[in-house]
Design an enzyme around this catalytic site. Structure first.
Site, PDB file in Angstrom:
ATOM      1  N   LYS A   4       0.626  -1.344   0.067  1.00 31.42           N
ATOM      2  CA  LYS A   4      -0.127   0.121   0.024  1.00 31.42           C
ATOM      3  C   LYS A   4       0.816   1.111  -0.058  1.00 31.42           C
ATOM      4  CE  LYS A   4      -3.867  -2.504   2.183  1.00 31.42           C
ATOM      5  NZ  LYS A   4      -4.400  -2.923   3.393  1.00 31.42           N
ATOM      6  N   ASP A  53     -11.551   2.686   3.728  1.00 34.41           N
ATOM      7  CA  ASP A  53     -11.742   1.142   3.607  1.00 34.41           C
ATOM      8  C   ASP A  53     -13.142   0.939   3.437  1.00 34.41           C
ATOM      9  OD1 ASP A  53      -9.740  -0.698   3.773  1.00 34.41           O
ATOM     10  OD2 ASP A  53      -9.298  -0.187   5.993  1.00 34.41           O
ATOM     11  N   GLN A 107      -5.103  -1.367   9.542  1.00 37.60           N
ATOM     12  CA  GLN A 107      -4.756  -2.900   9.186  1.00 37.60           C
ATOM     13  C   GLN A 107      -5.408  -3.735   9.950  1.00 37.60           C
ATOM     14  OE1 GLN A 107      -3.609  -3.200   5.887  1.00 37.60           O
ATOM     15  NE2 GLN A 107      -3.735  -5.549   6.210  1.00 37.60           N
TER      16      GLN A 107
HETATM   17  N1  GUN Z   1      -6.920  -6.911   6.041  1.00 41.80           N
HETATM   18  C1  GUN Z   1      -7.045  -7.507   4.980  1.00 41.80           C
HETATM   19  N2  GUN Z   1      -7.688  -6.742   4.119  1.00 41.80           N
HETATM   20  C2  GUN Z   1      -7.805  -5.482   4.560  1.00 41.80           C
HETATM   21  C3  GUN Z   1      -8.325  -4.478   4.047  1.00 41.80           C
HETATM   22  O1  GUN Z   1      -8.780  -4.206   3.020  1.00 41.80           O
HETATM   23  N3  GUN Z   1      -8.404  -3.356   4.804  1.00 41.80           N
HETATM   24  C4  GUN Z   1      -7.776  -3.469   6.037  1.00 41.80           C
HETATM   25  N4  GUN Z   1      -7.737  -2.395   6.746  1.00 41.80           N
HETATM   26  N5  GUN Z   1      -7.226  -4.513   6.716  1.00 41.80           N
HETATM   27  C5  GUN Z   1      -7.270  -5.711   5.858  1.00 41.80           C
END
Ligand code: GUN
Length: 297
Positions: free
Chosen positions: A55, A122, A99
């Protein structure tokens, strides 16, 4: 027989990233500002570390200002909420991503509820999830959003189709079901959700025109579960031990790709299918948040 269309998420994500990079450059000239994303990660889960690094790299590529806040594994819920509060109040931060999964001592719902709805890139906040369900514009969570973009890009119509989704997670299963059932150009499908308590999953999946696997079980979808000509979307990213691989593991999806590809009319590979799209849509959501915050739309 011709083989299936391999749905190339890497290529589409690159195209989207190029567009975002250009828009970001233009906005920078216009306003002197760039979109900002802050990712918060707690502890040392290796898969989460990898996702967060990807990311960050993507943000740098498109010219966003990005930062990663790394908190130790024994961070308390209060400390994390304090961190989120600061980010909510920081005008340079357009997107906040905490996350998941979080350590057991921290309540995921409490944390998500405390992220500003305007910075919830998100799309996990209940307010935004509710808007998605009733078909109002909002941050669409990144993986379902990426799947919709892939279907659009490949001219795969969803109208009147039977979409069967395996998995009922809040992150993928539920939101993709909501999107596909909406009265919209990318919706109008008849949706079935199968999950761990569903009886006879193969019987249902064999009826799918569009089959979406999002359960996190390597090679769960086998050839006998797929109708001839189905479109198969594989959301799984599973690590399986492989001593011959450089890192000691390889990534496989929820679909037995080699067997299923001979039945499908179109199929996403793993890696290179849905995964890269998730990151591209995170950038898209952050850009959207920036535009809203700066009256650019
Ligand atoms: N953990 C796995 N996929 C995601 C996601 O799309 N966003 C977040 N915040 N955590 C994750």
């Amino acid at each position: 027989m011709n083989g299936p269309t391999i749905i190339d998420g890497k290529a589409l994500s690159n195209k989207i990233k190029e567009n975002i990079r250009t828009e970001t450059e233009n906005f920078k000239k216009q306003t002197g500002k760039v979109p900002g994303l802050t990712v918060v990660i707690i502890g040392n889960d290796p898969a989460s570390q990898t996702y967060v690094a990807m990311k960050e790299k993507a943000c740098q590529y498109v010219g966003f200002s990005s930062s990663v806040i790394r908190l130790k594994a024994d961070t308390t819920e209060t400390e994390l909420l304090e961190c989120v509060k600061k980010l909510n109040e920081d005008n340079d931060v357009n997107g906040i991503l905490v996350q998941l999964p979080l350590p057991k001592n921290i309540n995921e719902d409490t944390v998500i509820n405390n992220i500003s709805v305007e910075k919830d890139v998100d799309g996990f906040h209940p307010f935004n999830v509710g808007k998605l369900l009733i078909g109002k514009p909002t941050f669409v969570s990144c993986t379902p959003y990426g799947i919709i973009k892939l279907l659009e890009e490949y001219g795969i119509s969803t109208e009147g189709k039977h979409a069967v989704i395996i998995g009922r997670s809040n992150i993928v299963g539920k939101p993709i079901a909501a999107l596909l059932m909406q009265k919209s150009k990318t919706g109008n499908a008849t949706v079935t959700i199968a999950h761990s308590r569903t009886k006879n999953i193969p019987e249902l999946t064999r009826q799918a025109d569009i089959l979406i696997a999002a359960i996190g079980k390597p090679d769960f979808v086998t050839s006998d579960m797929v109708k001839d000509g189905a479109v198969v979307i594989d959301v799984g990213i599973n690590r399986v031990d492989d001593e011959s691989a450089k890192r000691g593991y390889r990534l496989v999806g929820d679909v037995d790709f080699d067997a299923v590809k001979d039945k499908a009319s179109a199929i996403t590979p793993v890696p290179g299918g849905v995964g890269p799209m998730t990151i591209a849509m995170l950038l898209e959501n952050t850009l959207l948040s920036f535009k809203k915050a700066n009256d650019l739309i």
